[in-house]
Design a protein around this motif. Structure first.
Motif, short mmCIF file in Angstrom:
data_model
loop_
_atom_site.label_atom_id
_atom_site.label_comp_id
_atom_site.label_asym_id
_atom_site.label_seq_id
_atom_site.Cartn_x
_atom_site.Cartn_y
_atom_site.Cartn_z
N VAL A 74 36.41 48.16 19.43
CA VAL A 74 36.03 48.54 20.79
C VAL A 74 34.93 47.61 21.32
N ASN A 75 33.95 47.32 20.48
CA ASN A 75 32.88 46.42 20.93
C ASN A 75 33.39 45.00 21.16
N ARG A 76 34.34 44.62 20.37
CA ARG A 76 34.95 43.31 20.61
C ARG A 76 35.64 43.33 21.97
N GLY A 77 36.33 44.44 22.27
CA GLY A 77 37.00 44.57 23.57
C GLY A 77 36.00 44.53 24.72
N ALA A 78 34.84 45.17 24.52
CA ALA A 78 33.82 45.16 25.57
C ALA A 78 33.38 43.73 25.84
N TYR A 79 33.31 42.93 24.78
CA TYR A 79 32.91 41.53 24.94
C TYR A 79 34.01 40.73 25.64
N VAL A 80 35.27 41.00 25.25
CA VAL A 80 36.39 40.30 25.91
C VAL A 80 36.40 40.63 27.41
N ALA A 81 36.08 41.90 27.73
CA ALA A 81 36.04 42.29 29.15
C ALA A 81 34.98 41.47 29.90
N ARG A 82 33.90 41.10 29.21
CA ARG A 82 32.89 40.22 29.83
C ARG A 82 33.41 38.81 29.95
N GLN A 83 34.03 38.32 28.87
CA GLN A 83 34.57 36.95 28.91
C GLN A 83 35.58 36.83 30.05
N ALA A 84 36.34 37.91 30.29
CA ALA A 84 37.42 37.86 31.28
C ALA A 84 36.97 38.44 32.62
N ASP A 85 35.73 38.88 32.71
CA ASP A 85 35.12 39.35 33.96
C ASP A 85 35.94 40.43 34.67
N CYS A 86 36.42 41.43 33.93
CA CYS A 86 37.19 42.52 34.55
C CYS A 86 36.36 43.23 35.62
N MET A 87 35.04 43.33 35.40
CA MET A 87 34.18 44.03 36.35
C MET A 87 34.12 43.34 37.71
N GLY A 88 34.30 42.03 37.68
CA GLY A 88 34.16 41.24 38.90
C GLY A 88 35.02 41.80 40.02
N CYS A 89 36.17 42.36 39.70
CA CYS A 89 37.08 42.87 40.73
C CYS A 89 37.33 44.37 40.60
N HIS A 90 37.06 44.92 39.43
CA HIS A 90 37.35 46.35 39.24
C HIS A 90 36.09 47.20 39.29
N LYS A 91 34.95 46.58 39.56
CA LYS A 91 33.66 47.24 39.70
C LYS A 91 33.03 47.55 38.34
N GLU A 92 31.72 47.73 38.36
CA GLU A 92 30.98 47.91 37.12
C GLU A 92 31.47 49.10 36.29
N ASP A 93 31.90 50.18 36.97
CA ASP A 93 32.41 51.35 36.24
C ASP A 93 33.94 51.34 36.18
N TYR A 94 34.55 50.25 36.59
CA TYR A 94 36.01 50.06 36.57
C TYR A 94 36.76 51.02 37.50
N SER A 95 36.05 51.59 38.47
CA SER A 95 36.72 52.53 39.38
C SER A 95 37.42 51.81 40.53
N GLY A 96 37.27 50.50 40.61
CA GLY A 96 38.03 49.74 41.60
C GLY A 96 37.39 49.69 42.97
N GLY A 97 38.13 49.09 43.91
CA GLY A 97 37.65 49.07 45.29
C GLY A 97 36.95 47.80 45.70
N ILE A 98 36.82 46.83 44.78
CA ILE A 98 36.19 45.57 45.19
C ILE A 98 37.24 44.67 45.85
N ALA A 99 36.84 44.08 46.97
CA ALA A 99 37.78 43.29 47.76
C ALA A 99 37.97 41.91 47.15
N VAL A 100 39.22 41.50 47.00
CA VAL A 100 39.54 40.12 46.67
C VAL A 100 40.15 39.54 47.93
N GLU A 101 39.42 38.59 48.55
CA GLU A 101 39.91 38.03 49.81
C GLU A 101 41.01 37.02 49.53
N ALA A 102 42.23 37.35 49.90
CA ALA A 102 43.33 36.40 49.78
C ALA A 102 43.67 35.97 51.20
N PRO A 103 44.25 34.77 51.33
CA PRO A 103 44.51 34.29 52.68
C PRO A 103 45.42 35.24 53.48
#
Ligand code: HEC
Ligand code: HEC
Ligand code: HEC
Length: 488
Positions: A58-87
């Motif tokens: 699980v801790n390895r997964g938490a680190y992979v989530a950082r390497q892959a920046d899942c929070m960047g678009c799914h929010k810090e608590d992973y509840s979603g709602g962050i905008a990804v501006e596409a053309p």
């Protein structure tokens, strides 16, 4: 170093509320004099998502989530709602907590793998705003670790605040099958890399997906691999060329500087990670260990050189302003006096404008207060680039951080004239960028303010292409009917 981090958290908590009001005064307390409290910190920041109570997987997964920046678009608590501006419109990250109703609570590990590597959710196709073209190269071990970690994330039984609603024809998710056919990259290890660089490539291409911003897109919005990592527009931002080209890329950076940049969000008198890049640093790269950051740096030194037109002038350190003072024990009133004095002594209109509009955050000499998030703007690559557009845009539009504990920079397009903005941009490019001249005109500013992001061909022509598709469909139908009638 204790008092410094205490000071920094004080700034952060002061900035969490309605930010705009507290800006100037909070920033004043230490930034005016260009005090830099940050010292070269050698270690990665401790991860709040790591817990000794969790299994190693699980801790390895938490680190992979950082390497892959899942929070960047799914929010810090992973509840979603962050905008990804596409053309073609705004696409929102979804709830990926284990909520059965709103999240991925029903996913099997295979479903999870399909979403990550194929863009296939159990009931629909995902838009490539979810970087599955990059995650396609993720190893099974990393996916298993991620899946284990996401089972332990607190479930949030709420839909995200915003839902994706794209215009026709992009609301037809099945179209993504066609897109995938044309655009799914074929990730292969580059030839001639050592083990460290191979690991770096995996991080850059597949986990950290640096190319989503730094590699330009072709007409169908797939990667333009010939210009791999050579820079791309992101709305009004520009993600620079990060190939090892000396003139337009990061060829003059040492590997150590790349590591420092990714860990601390900037390199003294050289570069700053602001806007979208600051989010990458805040959510992801500052947590990465030495091995990973060194691998990224070493790999970036080994990718093919691409020379672009956007030359960066070399930094002339001798010409840069000096810090006003290194003494952090100066009280607020003294600092106000320093600013007043500087304003009285200003030798040009542009200097007065800078001191009036910018110095409360960036300091009279540009060194800001980096420890509290008020960036030093001395010597930055962005100020030394031939293309002034991104800097004009920062001054006009400001910088809106998604990470809301960080100070924001206001935009000035409503408060200053285009002439004044041009003067300020020329002032910062020459004074803090060290350029010998900068000739941004009021017209340049006006154009930049007016120009929105450049949309790729397929998006600009979407309505037209859809119409063409319908016409093509009708022609085929007519031919079929004729064939059918003739047969009878
Ligand atoms: C660059 C932004 C971005 C990053 C980074 C990102 N995602 Fe996503 N993800 C999205 C978006 C946007 C969607 C919704 C796409 C859609 O509506 O078609 C999505 C959808 C998903 C889905 C499908 C959920 C559903 O049914 O809607 C899963 C699962 C998922 N992401 C997991 C992850 C994981 C795990 C990571 C980190 C390894 C990650 N994402 C990183 C943007 C991102
Ligand atoms: C969300 C988009 C995005 C992603 C993802 C991203 N970058 Fe950036 N990057 C930017 C932007 C925008 C800038 C310009 C920042 C500025 O000027 O303040 C930048 C700047 C940089 C710079 C400084 C270049 C210069 O000339 O000043 C480096 C180095 C860099 N990025 C490396 C990376 C690496 C390595 C990754 C992957 C781990 C990455 N970036 C991922 C958007 C992104
Ligand atoms: C309220 C505080 C504040 C004021 C006022 C302010 N800035 Fe900023 N500025 C910031 C912050 C904070 C950042 C870094 C944002 C980040 O980390 O994403 C920044 C970043 C920058 C950058 C770096 C952009 C890059 O990507 O390299 C430049 C250049 C800049 N500011 C110029 C100016 C100028 C010129 C003015 C006056 C017209 C000004 N700022 C006024 C807070 C401010």
């Amino acid at each position: 170093m204790k008092p410094i981090s205490a000071l920094s958290s004080l700034y952060k908590s002061a900035l969490q509320g309605p930010v705009a009001l507290s800006f100037a005064s909070t920033a004043l307390t230490a930034s005016l004099l260009g005090l830099s409290l940050s010292s070269a910190s050698a270690a990665p920041v401790a991860m709040p998502t790591h817990s000794d109570a969790n299994s190693e997987l699980v801790n390895r997964g938490a680190y992979v989530a950082r390497q892959a920046d899942c929070m960047g678009c799914h929010k810090e608590d992973y509840s979603g709602g962050i905008a990804v501006e596409a053309p073609m419109g705004t696409i929102y990250g979804t709830n990926i907590t284990p909520s059965v109703r709103y999240g991925i609570g029903k996913y099997t590990e295979q479903d999870f793998k399909n979403a990550l590597t194929k863009g296939k959710a159990p009931n629909h196709r995902l838009y490539p705003a979810m970087p599955y073209p990059d995650y396609k190269g993720m190893t099974d071990e990393d996916i298993s670790a991620l899946f284990a970690y996401f089972q332990t994330v607190p479930a949030i039984d709420e839909p995200p605040a915003y839902k994706t609603d794209l215009p026709f024809p992009f609301n037809i998710r099945a179209l993504m099958l066609g897109w995938n056919l044309v655009n799914m990259p074929d990730w292969k290890a580059r030839e001639g890399l050592d083990e460290t660089q191979k690991h770096g490539q995996y991080l850059v291409d597949n986990l950290a997906h640096c190319g989503t911003c730094h590699t330009p897109r072709n007409a169908t919005m797939g990667y333009d691999m010939k210009n791999y990592l050579s820079g791309a527009m992101l709305g009004t931002w520009h993600a620079p060329n990060i190939t090892p080209d000396k003139a337009s890329g990061i060829g003059s950076w040492s590997e150590e500087e790349i590591v420092t940049y990714l860990r601390e969000g900037g390199v003294h008198q050289k570069a700053l990670a602001a806007g979208p890049m600051s989010e990458v640093v805040m959510n992801s790269t500052r947590y990465l260990n030495d091995k990973d950051l060194k691998a990224i740096a070493s790999y970036l030194k080994a990718v093919p050189v691409v020379t672009t037109a956007d030359t960066v002038q070399p930094v002339n350190v001798a010409a840069l302003p000096k810090k006003h003072s290194d003494d952090i024990a100066i009280n607020l009133l003294d600092q106000m006096d320093v600013l007043k004095e500087a304003k009285a002594k200003a030798s040009s209109n542009s200097e007065s404008l800078y001191l009036a509009e910018c110095a409360s955050c960036h300091g009279i000499n540009g060194y800001g207060q980096p420890d509290a998030g008020y960036a030093s703007i001395v010597g930055l690559t962005s100020l030394r680039r031939d293309n002034p557009a991104p800097v004009i845009s920062v001054v006009a539009n400001g910088i809106h951080q998604v990470v809301n504990t960080r100070p924001q920079m206001p935009g000035f397009k409503d408060d200053l004239t285009v002439e004044e903005m041009a003067e300020i941009v020329n002032y910062v490019r020459t004074t803090f960028g060290g350029l010998t001249e900068s000739k941004v005109t009021a017209d340049d500013v006006a154009n930049q303010v007016k120009a929105g992001p450049q949309a790729p061909f397929i998006v600009k022509n979407a309505g037209w292409l859809a119409a063409l598709g319908i016409i093509a469909g009708l022609v085929v139908l007519a031919l079929l009917i004729r064939w059918f009638i003739r047969r009878r």
